[in-house]
Design an enzyme around this catalytic site. Sequence first.
Site, PDB file in Angstrom:
ATOM      1  N   HIS A 298      10.439  11.020   5.022  1.00 15.12           N
ATOM      2  CA  HIS A 298      10.227  12.390   5.502  1.00 15.12           C
ATOM      3  C   HIS A 298      10.333  13.472   4.437  1.00 15.12           C
ATOM      4  CE1 HIS A 298      10.365  10.833   9.604  1.00 15.12           C
ATOM      5  NE2 HIS A 298      11.491  10.230   9.311  1.00 15.12           N
TER       6      HIS A 298
ATOM      7  N   ASN B  93       6.741   8.935   6.341  1.00 14.05           N
ATOM      8  CA  ASN B  93       7.724   7.972   6.841  1.00 14.05           C
ATOM      9  C   ASN B  93       7.130   6.595   6.654  1.00 14.05           C
ATOM     10  OD1 ASN B  93       9.412   6.241   8.078  1.00 14.05           O
ATOM     11  ND2 ASN B  93       9.383   7.217  10.078  1.00 14.05           N
TER      12      ASN B  93
ATOM     13  N   TRP C   4      -7.483  -4.119  -5.092  1.00 15.35           N
ATOM     14  CA  TRP C   4      -7.472  -3.913  -3.652  1.00 15.35           C
ATOM     15  C   TRP C   4      -7.704  -2.437  -3.342  1.00 15.35           C
ATOM     16  CZ3 TRP C   4      -8.421  -6.735   0.221  1.00 15.35           C
ATOM     17  CH2 TRP C   4      -8.042  -6.342   1.511  1.00 15.35           C
TER      18      TRP C   4
ATOM     19  N   SER D 218       0.839  -1.205   0.000  1.00 13.94           N
ATOM     20  CA  SER D 218       0.000   0.000   0.000  1.00 13.94           C
ATOM     21  C   SER D 218       0.868   1.247   0.000  1.00 13.94           C
ATOM     22  CB  SER D 218      -0.901   0.007   1.248  1.00 13.94           C
ATOM     23  OG  SER D 218      -1.698  -1.144   1.279  1.00 13.94           O
TER      24      SER D 218
ATOM     25  N   HIS E  95       1.696 -13.268   0.640  1.00 12.28           N
ATOM     26  CA  HIS E  95       2.111 -13.090  -0.754  1.00 12.28           C
ATOM     27  C   HIS E  95       3.250 -14.042  -1.147  1.00 12.28           C
ATOM     28  CE1 HIS E  95      -0.163  -9.138  -1.448  1.00 12.28           C
ATOM     29  NE2 HIS E  95      -0.647  -9.732  -0.384  1.00 12.28           N
TER      30      HIS E  95
ATOM     31  N   SER F 243       4.118  -6.299  -3.235  1.00 12.17           N
ATOM     32  CA  SER F 243       3.877  -6.458  -1.798  1.00 12.17           C
ATOM     33  C   SER F 243       4.590  -7.704  -1.309  1.00 12.17           C
ATOM     34  CB  SER F 243       2.377  -6.595  -1.535  1.00 12.17           C
ATOM     35  OG  SER F 243       2.162  -7.072  -0.218  1.00 12.17           O
TER      36      SER F 243
ATOM     37  N   ARG G 239      18.424  13.259   2.534  1.00 11.14           N
ATOM     38  CA  ARG G 239      19.560  12.514   3.075  1.00 11.14           C
ATOM     39  C   ARG G 239      19.896  11.251   2.271  1.00 11.14           C
ATOM     40  NH1 ARG G 239      19.548  11.338   9.413  1.00 11.14           N
ATOM     41  NH2 ARG G 239      18.917  13.512   9.496  1.00 11.14           N
TER      42      ARG G 239
HETATM   43  C1  LIG Z   1      -3.586  -5.439  -5.863  1.00 10.19           C
HETATM   44  C2  LIG Z   1      -3.060  -5.049  -4.512  1.00 10.19           C
HETATM   45  N1  LIG Z   1      -2.445  -3.866  -4.372  1.00 10.19           N
HETATM   46  C3  LIG Z   1      -1.934  -3.470  -3.189  1.00 10.19           C
HETATM   47  C4  LIG Z   1      -2.040  -4.257  -2.061  1.00 10.19           C
HETATM   48  C5  LIG Z   1      -1.483  -3.767  -0.763  1.00 10.19           C
HETATM   49  O1  LIG Z   1      -0.423  -4.526  -0.285  1.00 10.19           O
HETATM   50  P1  LIG Z   1      -0.108  -4.561   1.284  1.00 10.19           P
HETATM   51  O2  LIG Z   1      -1.066  -5.516   1.906  1.00 10.19           O
HETATM   52  O3  LIG Z   1       1.310  -5.026   1.356  1.00 10.19           O
HETATM   53  O4  LIG Z   1      -0.272  -3.185   1.806  1.00 10.19           O
HETATM   54  C6  LIG Z   1      -2.682  -5.486  -2.143  1.00 10.19           C
HETATM   55  C7  LIG Z   1      -2.809  -6.306  -0.927  1.00 10.19           C
HETATM   56  O5  LIG Z   1      -2.690  -7.438  -0.873  1.00 10.19           O
HETATM   57  C8  LIG Z   1      -3.198  -5.905  -3.396  1.00 10.19           C
HETATM   58  O6  LIG Z   1      -3.848  -7.060  -3.509  1.00 10.19           O
END
Ligand SMILES: Cc1ncc(COP(=O)(O)O)c(C=O)c1O
Length: 392
Positions: A217, A249, A90, A59, A190, A185, A221
């Site tokens: 941030h 962050n 997702w 994410s 996964h 991810s 750096r």
């Molecule tokens: C298509 C897709 N994008 C993004 C994510 C987000 O990944 P995470 O769970 O590592 O935040 C997922 C989650 O499984 C996903 O299926």
Amino acid sequence: MTGMFYELAIDTWGEEEIGAIRRVIDNGRYTMGDNVRRFEEAFAAAFGSSYAVMVNSGSSANLVAVAALAHKAENRLVAGDEVIVPAISWSTSYYPLQQYGLRLRFVDVDIETLNMDVSKLERAVTPRTKMVLAVNILGNPCELTRLRRFCDERGLYLFEDNCESMGASLDGKPCGTFGDVGTFSTFFSHHISTMEGGVIVTDDEEIFHLARSLRNHGWTRDLPEGSPIYTKRDDDFFEAYRFILPGYNVRPLELAGAIGLEQLPKLARFVEGRRANAALFRRLFEGDSRFVTQKENGTSSWFAFTLIPDPAARIDRRRLLGALRDADIGFRIITGGCFPRHDVIKYFDYDIVDTLDNANIAHDHGFFVGNGPEDLTPQLTRLRETLDAVVG
Ligand SMILES: Cc1ncc(COP(=O)(O)O)c(C=O)c1O
């Protein structure tokens, strides 16, 4: 009990991962450092990308990648720009787009591949379109070559969310590397797991530098001298805390980097195991017209096995899922279902291109069961028998 529970997510760690955690603890540096840097280098090399940036989740990878595109010097994403997106993905594939003021145009999926129906692209594109979001659903490559060409012909960004499909490929090219930016991810369930984790890959040096700053941030750096996004001043005191971007962050832990270094070399073997299970799943379900199962496009890394009872067969999903529960088989909705059906859509600026008939069928009738690197012959056989007992 009817035997071992058929899990949705299967642990892939061995002694090597535990050893890696111990070494980090012994070393005493827990947050982003040498292990993360080495994992990024190994990751970029493994997928044939120029650059990789690790963050604390898939994410966050999506968030930082969208933020990077919104801070490019030229042709940046700006509020009001449109993005063509598939109706099934997702939630956090979409959230950064909403957070950066973009307007989403939802396109239906192909009921067999569960990926965006590319025959709808011409209807989806408008003079305001700036980007296409390509999502490879549950290990299965979407029409990446076609999408790449579509974007190149129109000067659009291709954003590839490959969070569900590490280890998949299309025409020999790894998924995740077709986009101007690609995300992965490494969450528990996964293809490789670093507990939580995510990676951004790109061949664009500016995006790479923006992502490194935005993850940490918004400071300078982590940027080398001669970076395309800032010029270092001759004042170390000021340079040590110099902020150039409204960032976050979302740094990964050293633990995640160290575990990733152990998991990555195992990926090919993990995918091989998943594909062997898929071969059995297909033998058990292909030719049974009562269930639509995911049709492979290119080489899938088979995150999971989807089953969509044909609506015409009038199979009651509740009864089916009840039987799976009784048989100790885990199941869940296909990814996030048809996304515009969720309450959160009220916060979005969006259009629906034509209709989302197939995404709605998947939402209302479908589900998936788990896959993993180990041999699932007993579990898959039990799945077939359980479904047979319900549908006859
Ligand atoms: C298509 C897709 N994008 C993004 C994510 C987000 O990944 P995470 O769970 O590592 O935040 C997922 C989650 O499984 C996903 O299926």
